[in-house]
Motif scaffolding. Structure first.
Motif, PDB file in Angstrom:
ATOM      1  N   ILE A  25     -28.487  16.771 -21.949  1.00 39.85           N
ATOM      2  CA  ILE A  25     -29.679  16.140 -21.176  1.00 39.85           C
ATOM      3  C   ILE A  25     -30.760  17.342 -20.823  1.00 39.85           C
ATOM      4  N   LEU A  26     -31.708  17.703 -21.067  1.00 39.29           N
ATOM      5  CA  LEU A  26     -32.645  18.903 -20.622  1.00 39.29           C
ATOM      6  C   LEU A  26     -33.417  18.450 -19.477  1.00 39.29           C
ATOM      7  N   SER A  27     -33.874  17.156 -19.474  1.00 36.52           N
ATOM      8  CA  SER A  27     -34.772  16.437 -18.539  1.00 36.52           C
ATOM      9  C   SER A  27     -34.415  15.313 -18.354  1.00 36.52           C
ATOM     10  N   HIS A  28     -34.619  14.666 -17.232  1.00 36.65           N
ATOM     11  CA  HIS A  28     -34.368  13.367 -17.088  1.00 36.65           C
ATOM     12  C   HIS A  28     -35.419  12.736 -15.949  1.00 36.65           C
ATOM     13  N   PHE A  29     -36.145  11.527 -16.413  1.00 36.45           N
ATOM     14  CA  PHE A  29     -36.806  10.824 -15.392  1.00 36.45           C
ATOM     15  C   PHE A  29     -36.744   9.444 -15.391  1.00 36.45           C
ATOM     16  N   ILE A  30     -37.249   8.517 -14.514  1.00 33.20           N
ATOM     17  CA  ILE A  30     -37.089   7.356 -14.227  1.00 33.20           C
ATOM     18  C   ILE A  30     -38.504   6.605 -13.939  1.00 33.20           C
ATOM     19  N   MET A  31     -38.734   5.572 -14.493  1.00 37.13           N
ATOM     20  CA  MET A  31     -39.860   4.833 -14.170  1.00 37.13           C
ATOM     21  C   MET A  31     -39.525   3.314 -14.015  1.00 37.13           C
ATOM     22  N   ASP A  32     -40.167   2.489 -13.175  1.00 40.15           N
ATOM     23  CA  ASP A  32     -40.209   1.148 -13.065  1.00 40.15           C
ATOM     24  C   ASP A  32     -40.299   0.511 -14.500  1.00 40.15           C
ATOM     25  N   THR A  33     -39.381  -0.745 -14.968  1.00 36.13           N
ATOM     26  CA  THR A  33     -39.835  -1.312 -15.903  1.00 36.13           C
ATOM     27  C   THR A  33     -41.076  -2.284 -15.808  1.00 36.13           C
ATOM     28  N   GLU A  34     -41.151  -2.843 -14.908  1.00 33.89           N
ATOM     29  CA  GLU A  34     -42.053  -3.805 -14.259  1.00 33.89           C
ATOM     30  C   GLU A  34     -41.630  -4.855 -15.464  1.00 33.89           C
ATOM     31  N   ALA A  35     -40.728  -5.545 -15.711  1.00 34.01           N
ATOM     32  CA  ALA A  35     -40.535  -6.369 -16.756  1.00 34.01           C
ATOM     33  C   ALA A  35     -41.306  -7.655 -16.783  1.00 34.01           C
ATOM     34  N   HIS A  36     -41.475  -8.143 -15.647  1.00 32.24           N
ATOM     35  CA  HIS A  36     -42.556  -9.304 -15.310  1.00 32.24           C
ATOM     36  C   HIS A  36     -43.759  -9.338 -16.063  1.00 32.24           C
ATOM     37  N   LEU A  37     -44.142  -8.257 -16.365  1.00 35.37           N
ATOM     38  CA  LEU A  37     -45.371  -7.951 -17.116  1.00 35.37           C
ATOM     39  C   LEU A  37     -45.220  -8.280 -18.581  1.00 35.37           C
ATOM     40  N   GLY A  38     -43.960  -8.143 -19.163  1.00 35.57           N
ATOM     41  CA  GLY A  38     -43.765  -8.554 -20.568  1.00 35.57           C
ATOM     42  C   GLY A  38     -43.283  -7.471 -21.438  1.00 35.57           C
ATOM     43  N   GLY A  39     -42.922  -7.959 -22.583  1.00 40.39           N
ATOM     44  CA  GLY A  39     -42.520  -6.807 -23.576  1.00 40.39           C
ATOM     45  C   GLY A  39     -43.406  -5.822 -24.010  1.00 40.39           C
ATOM     46  N   LEU A  40     -44.513  -6.386 -24.283  1.00 38.82           N
ATOM     47  CA  LEU A  40     -45.747  -5.287 -24.867  1.00 38.82           C
ATOM     48  C   LEU A  40     -46.145  -4.339 -23.605  1.00 38.82           C
ATOM     49  N   SER A  41     -45.900  -4.693 -22.726  1.00 40.30           N
ATOM     50  CA  SER A  41     -46.407  -3.880 -21.365  1.00 40.30           C
ATOM     51  C   SER A  41     -45.432  -2.722 -21.258  1.00 40.30           C
ATOM     52  N   ILE A  42     -44.128  -3.014 -21.645  1.00 38.85           N
ATOM     53  CA  ILE A  42     -42.896  -2.060 -21.593  1.00 38.85           C
ATOM     54  C   ILE A  42     -43.398  -1.077 -22.520  1.00 38.85           C
ATOM     55  N   ILE A  43     -43.724  -1.340 -23.797  1.00 39.85           N
ATOM     56  CA  ILE A  43     -43.921  -0.689 -24.865  1.00 39.85           C
ATOM     57  C   ILE A  43     -44.950   0.371 -24.672  1.00 39.85           C
ATOM     58  N   ASP A  44     -46.298  -0.255 -24.005  1.00 44.70           N
ATOM     59  CA  ASP A  44     -47.205   0.629 -23.562  1.00 44.70           C
ATOM     60  C   ASP A  44     -46.595   1.801 -22.605  1.00 44.70           C
ATOM     61  N   LYS A  45     -45.783   1.537 -21.658  1.00 43.27           N
ATOM     62  CA  LYS A  45     -45.260   2.274 -20.929  1.00 43.27           C
ATOM     63  C   LYS A  45     -44.582   3.424 -21.467  1.00 43.27           C
ATOM     64  N   VAL A  46     -43.784   2.939 -22.390  1.00 42.77           N
ATOM     65  CA  VAL A  46     -42.737   4.187 -23.311  1.00 42.77           C
ATOM     66  C   VAL A  46     -43.788   4.755 -24.029  1.00 42.77           C
ATOM     67  N   ILE A  47     -44.951   4.319 -24.690  1.00 42.49           N
ATOM     68  CA  ILE A  47     -45.780   5.097 -25.305  1.00 42.49           C
ATOM     69  C   ILE A  47     -46.580   6.213 -24.502  1.00 42.49           C
ATOM     70  N   ALA A  48     -46.814   5.737 -23.388  1.00 44.09           N
ATOM     71  CA  ALA A  48     -47.811   6.692 -22.347  1.00 44.09           C
ATOM     72  C   ALA A  48     -46.641   7.574 -21.803  1.00 44.09           C
ATOM     73  N   ALA A  49     -45.616   7.486 -21.811  1.00 43.92           N
ATOM     74  CA  ALA A  49     -44.645   8.661 -21.272  1.00 43.92           C
ATOM     75  C   ALA A  49     -44.369   9.419 -22.597  1.00 43.92           C
ATOM     76  N   GLY A  50     -44.147   8.919 -23.773  1.00 40.36           N
ATOM     77  CA  GLY A  50     -44.224   9.508 -24.778  1.00 40.36           C
ATOM     78  C   GLY A  50     -45.115  10.745 -25.096  1.00 40.36           C
ATOM     79  N   LYS A  51     -46.333  10.295 -25.045  1.00 41.15           N
ATOM     80  CA  LYS A  51     -47.524  11.000 -25.102  1.00 41.15           C
ATOM     81  C   LYS A  51     -47.429  12.495 -24.216  1.00 41.15           C
ATOM     82  N   SER A  52     -47.198  12.056 -23.006  1.00 39.27           N
ATOM     83  CA  SER A  52     -47.054  13.154 -22.039  1.00 39.27           C
ATOM     84  C   SER A  52     -45.848  14.157 -22.454  1.00 39.27           C
TER      85      SER A  52
END
Length: 296
Positions: A25-52
């Motif tokens: 593991i070369l780098s490691h980060f953590i962000m809140d899931t904010e699961a209450h916002l629902g599944g698609l919101s989680i994937i939006d967070k994954v995509i945003a982090a992935g683009k960065s």
């Protein structure tokens, strides 16, 4: 050397980072899931982090470990609990791949943790079951070096197994431990460390609470050993931060419920990759683990 972006999606946090083809593991980060916002919101967070991350790294692909029952062929959530609302049916693989233009593979988080332990845990075992003890209880099954996924990708969901007429994870998880502490002691927002600190100091009420927790955990583990006859039972999750004390306490309690012939032939051990197992196992799955999955 190939680099992968790995995500480990849990009900509370999303861990992510860059992992090499050797599992470093070369780098490691953590962000809140904010699961209450629902599944698609989680994937939006994954995509945003992935683009960065993709903007600053050359990536060979994206490996995702996630809570829920996963069709790992299509990368779709088959079913999910109430922790992440509206997660069932979310096509993670398609959504993330389309957004980032990279190949994506997705697998259940406990399966990924087990694959990580198989790959880099040096357990020396080709037949084992894995448990993660956290807010709930998850499981994974490896038989003769192959992971068993089940007919509908749901094998190892023994958190739902009934022990004394109640779901295993209701009483043998951190949730159960805290509920027992609140029953025997004044109600408060307990942490596992607070409970075990009092337990070690000889607090009689907390000892009752921890005793109940260990009883349920041991009965569940014993039943699984009777069913699978594994070489090893590998226990992971936040509760294992207690380390060798926790392990020995579990072993002593399990001995009360196992016949000697089973007890001497099954070793109970702690997971070695800690909270990074999901990310590492997800990458292993992406690369095409030699420990092929089979279904009965």
């Amino acid at each position: 050397m190939k680099h992968y972006l790995a995500f480990d999606i849990g009900g509370t946090q999303i861990k992510y980072g860059i992992v090499t083809e050797k599992g470093d593991i070369l780098s490691h980060f953590i962000m809140d899931t904010e699961a209450h916002l629902g599944g698609l919101s989680i994937i939006d967070k994954v995509i945003a982090a992935g683009k960065s991350m993709a903007a600053n790294h050359t990536l060979s692909g994206i490996a995702i470990s996630t809570a829920g029952q996963v069709n790992f062929h299509t990368g779709t959530i088959v079913a999910a609990g109430e922790t992440i609302p509206h997660y069932t049916g979310v096509e993670i693989k398609k959504l993330v791949s389309d957004a980032l233009g990279l190949p994506v593979e997705v697998r259940n988080d406990v399966d990924c943790a087990a694959l990580g332990e198989m790959w880099l845990g040096n357990h020396g075992s080709s037949s084992f079951i894995a448990l993660t003890v956290g807010t709930g209880i998850g499981g994974a099954i490896v038989i003769d070096g192959k992971m068993y996924a089940g007919h509908s990708f749901s094998a190892g969901e023994w958190g739902y197994m009934l022990v004394d007429g109640e779901p295993f994870e209701k009483n043998a998880s951190m949730t159960g431990l805290i509920r027992f502490a609140n029953h025997y002691k004044e109600k408060r927002q307990w942490t596992g460390k607070e409970i075990f600190d009092l337990y070690d100091k000889g607090d009689k009420e907390i000892q009752e609470a921890v005793g109940q927790f260990y009883r349920y955990l041991a009965i569940g583990i014993s039943n699984l050993i009777y069913i699978f006859n594994p070489e090893k039972v590998i226990i992971g999750g936040g509760i294992t931060a207690r380390g060798e004390k926790f392990l020995q306490e579990v072993i002593e309690e399990v001995e009360k419920y196992l016949l000697p012939s089973f007890n001497k032939n099954t070793e109970i051990v702690l997971a070695k990759l800690s909270n990074q197992a999901g990310m590492i196992g997800a990458v292993y799955h992406f690369m095409g683990s030699p420990y092929d999955t089979f279904n009965l």
